[in-house]
Every structure is written in structure tokens, then in C-alpha cells.
Enzyme design. Sequence first.
Site, PDB file in Angstrom:
ATOM      1  N   GLU A 204       0.819  -1.214   0.000  1.00 17.72           N
ATOM      2  CA  GLU A 204       0.000   0.000   0.000  1.00 17.72           C
ATOM      3  C   GLU A 204       0.852   1.263   0.000  1.00 17.72           C
ATOM      4  O   GLU A 204       0.364   2.342   0.289  1.00 17.72           O
ATOM      5  CB  GLU A 204      -0.968  -0.009   1.183  1.00 17.72           C
ATOM      6  CG  GLU A 204      -1.968  -1.151   1.076  1.00 17.72           C
ATOM      7  CD  GLU A 204      -3.108  -1.074   2.072  1.00 17.72           C
ATOM      8  OE1 GLU A 204      -3.341   0.008   2.643  1.00 17.72           O
ATOM      9  OE2 GLU A 204      -3.760  -2.102   2.273  1.00 17.72           O
ATOM     10  N   LYS A 336     -15.681  -1.580   3.123  1.00 15.93           N
ATOM     11  CA  LYS A 336     -14.994  -1.861   1.862  1.00 15.93           C
ATOM     12  C   LYS A 336     -16.047  -2.362   0.879  1.00 15.93           C
ATOM     13  O   LYS A 336     -16.540  -3.482   1.028  1.00 15.93           O
ATOM     14  CB  LYS A 336     -13.949  -2.964   2.069  1.00 15.93           C
ATOM     15  CG  LYS A 336     -12.719  -2.545   2.877  1.00 15.93           C
ATOM     16  CD  LYS A 336     -11.874  -3.784   3.183  1.00 15.93           C
ATOM     17  CE  LYS A 336     -10.464  -3.437   3.624  1.00 15.93           C
ATOM     18  NZ  LYS A 336      -9.739  -4.647   4.119  1.00 15.93           N
TER      19      LYS A 336
HETATM   20  P1  PGA Z   1      -6.446  -6.036   2.134  1.00 13.68           P
HETATM   21  O1  PGA Z   1      -5.861  -5.207   3.354  1.00 13.68           O
HETATM   22  O2  PGA Z   1      -7.002  -5.095   1.145  1.00 13.68           O
HETATM   23  O3  PGA Z   1      -5.247  -6.800   1.660  1.00 13.68           O
HETATM   24  O4  PGA Z   1      -7.499  -6.934   2.718  1.00 13.68           O
HETATM   25  C1  PGA Z   1      -6.428  -4.022   3.824  1.00 13.68           C
HETATM   26  C2  PGA Z   1      -6.871  -4.144   5.248  1.00 13.68           C
HETATM   27  O5  PGA Z   1      -6.697  -5.198   5.886  1.00 13.68           O
HETATM   28  O6  PGA Z   1      -7.447  -3.193   5.778  1.00 13.68           O
HETATM   29 ZN    ZN Z   2      -7.724  -4.557   7.772  1.00 13.35          ZN
END
Ligand code: PGA
Ligand code: ZN
Length: 427
Positions: A204, A336
Site C-alpha cells: 500500500e 470496503k
Molecule cells: P487487504 O488489506 O485489502 O489486503 O485486505 C487491507 C486491510 O486489511 O485493511
Molecule cells: Zn484490515
Amino acid sequence: AIARVIGRRVWDSRARPTVEADVVLAGGAQGRAIAPAGASTGSGEAVDLRDGGPEFGGLDVSRAVAGVNDEIAEGLHGLDATDQGAVDAALRDLDGTPDKSRLGGNALIAVSMASAKAAAAAREQPLWACLAGSSGKDLRLPLPEIQLFGGGAHAGHRIDLQDIMVTAIGARDYVEALDWTAEVYAAAGALLDARGQLFGLADEGGYWPAFDSNEAALGAAVESIERAGLTPGQDMALSLDIAASQFGTHGRYRLAADGRSLDSDGLGELLEDWLRRYPIVSIEDPFAEDDPEGFRRFTAAVGQRVQIVGDDFLVTDARRIREAAAKSAANAVLIKPNQAGTLSEAREALDAARESGFAAIVSARSGESEDVTVTHLAVGWQVPQLKVGSFARGERTAKWNEGIRIAEALGGRGELHAIEDLGAVPI
Ligand code: PGA
Ligand code: ZN
């Protein structure tokens, strides 16, 4: 009405295939969106459709793209894109599985978001304004949670903690929050460089540091804030994503970087010790998704003064959020959209959080693209916090920069939500 839906394969920030969708309306307005992808996914998430097979590590999306171009295009034809609920219900019905595995969560979320953008375009509005409806002018910007150091599944498990983030709790506005973060990010890079601990960037965009222990990351984060001339805990606080499902199951947690294993109580004690010694205001997934009792005990112990966020644990699912709220197992949720699979279901999860008194954070994934929908969702739905990774790499800065443009369109530097709107953060 929806005239055409087009799917194509594009690439994400981990150089993996992903699904892009265009939705074109009869009047000519159109919207485009790209599905993100997680690496540390919760088992309750909508499932992406991937080809398997030898190419691209089995991650190709030709079947998901084909589904967009035939079944989904046909199934959505003639629907009113301004009725997001109807579009998303049609997507769910077309897929027909509870985990969206037949047509793929990746296909569904790309189309769902593209349809929302087409509807906004038809109204000649940006998505955030369209989602916010009449509440127009006094909209606020989300407080950014920005990654300094990456670990866990995003950085070869060099340390076990996945995200060591900073959040500018003392900033006057969105622009100042980013200004401060830029100084802290630069200070962190210089600090690691001077110590010979700079190892590149994690998934990230946060530094991939060669720390010898998990706690070393916390110390380095505090030092970076100080070196940037800011006061830890007052201007800038720490926010952690433990992502404990990645290193624990059945109540046993293996902290490889520290060379020890802890049970659920032991991990809780370690985190409480960190809370006493570091200016931490938020902890995400402190326990594994199969340890709701760990979440419950931890929330009872520290939930009055710290935001306890469910990500893998709650997977943007309204039912799970209500269950967790009933047990007081967390006080905040990550939203998400691709965990839910459609925008409407992500919105239902947010509504469930609000009804339950949970705080919320709109979040991107570790696999991202130039798509900036999440920034629009955070403003349009008036969610007080946003998490899109670090302060480097284009797929991250695209989303932070979009917030600057939205703030400008709102006539200023982006007034932030009141600190009380965050989950139990001490003032
Ligand atoms: P991921 O990680 O998109 O790889 O699931 C992001 C998070 O855990 O917040
Ligand atoms: Zn997370």
C-alpha cells in the site's frame, strides 16, 4: 436507462488482472469503475471470480469480464441507473449465490460502482454530490488514516502488524491533515534511511521497514511524528491494523517478528500495554475473525477510549455488524465496497453501523487502481474517516488528491468531521 455494459481486463497496483466496467446510458451519460482486490481477505467476503490456470498466478479475470459483457449486460439492459437499489438487486439475482462467486464479486462491484457514476453523470453531478442528495453545502471531508509502515501479508511478513498508520487528529481541515502527513512520511523515510532499515515499499505504499520487532514500528512512528515537528497524541496519533486473522486462529496468535505465541488474553494484554505507552487512537482487527470473544473482552476493557474496528471480522456485512453490536464486540467498522459486492449492500452495512452506534471508515484495498470511488463514497455518505493506504504511489495519492478537489468544490480546505464522530477516541 442502461443501454450498454462493457467489461474489460485492466491491471491493479500489484500487477494483477482486475475487472473494469463501463455503464452507458441511453442518453449517452456513462460511468467507469475498477474492482480493487484484497490480500488479507476475510473469509466472509464476496468472492472474486478468477480463472485459475497457469497465467498470472491463476488470477486472470477473463471469465468475470465475459460475465459482465454477456449475462450482466443483458440482465441490466433497460434498468434505471438512478435506482441503485434496483441495479444492485438485479446484479445479486443474476449471480444467485450468497457469496457472489458465480459471476464474481469483482465483476459485480465494478458494474455497481460504474452504474452509480453513470447515474451521477446523467445528473451532471460528481458522484459525491449525487450520493449526498440534497444535503449539499455543509458536507465534511473524512479524516485520513494514512499508512507509514506496511507489514504482514503486504510486506513479506517482516513484522506481523499489517498497517502502522497516522491520523491527524489535531488538524484543522483535510488539507492540513495531508500537509502534516507529508512531513511525517518524509521524516519516517529519512529516519529509516539513516538507520539502514529502509527496505522498499509495501503493497500500500508505506515503507517496508527492516524492524526487528513489532513494537519497533510503533517507536519509529512516534519518532517520525516528533521529527516532523508535531506533537504525538495531540496533532498526530497512531492507528493500527493488526490484521490478526493473518497470524492467529483458534485463539492462538503467533507473533513471528517477536518470536513468541500468545493466547487471546495474552494478545489483549500486549495491546493494552501498547495503548498505555503509545498514542494509539484506533485498532483494527486486534483479534482474528474466529475470535469474537477476544473482540468482546477487548472492547469491554478499552472500548471507551479507543476505536476498535472490525474489518475481516465484519466484512462490510450488515448482519455481522448488528451481531457484533449486540455483543459489544467492536465499536467501529471498515466499509470496503468489494467485501459486500454491491454499493447498496455496502450502504446497508454503513446504515447498520450507524443504527448500532458504531463509527465507520471507508476503505480501499491493498490491490488498487486509479479508481477514486471510495473518496466519493466517504464524502457522499458522510463517513468520518477514510483509509486508502500510504502517502506514496499513484493509486493511493489519486484518492487523497480527489479529496482536495472535492474540498475545493465545497468551497474550502475540507472541514473534517467532529472528533466525537470517531469511535470512542479520547480528546
Ligand atoms: P487487504 O488489506 O485489502 O489486503 O485486505 C487491507 C486491510 O486489511 O485493511
Ligand atoms: Zn484490515
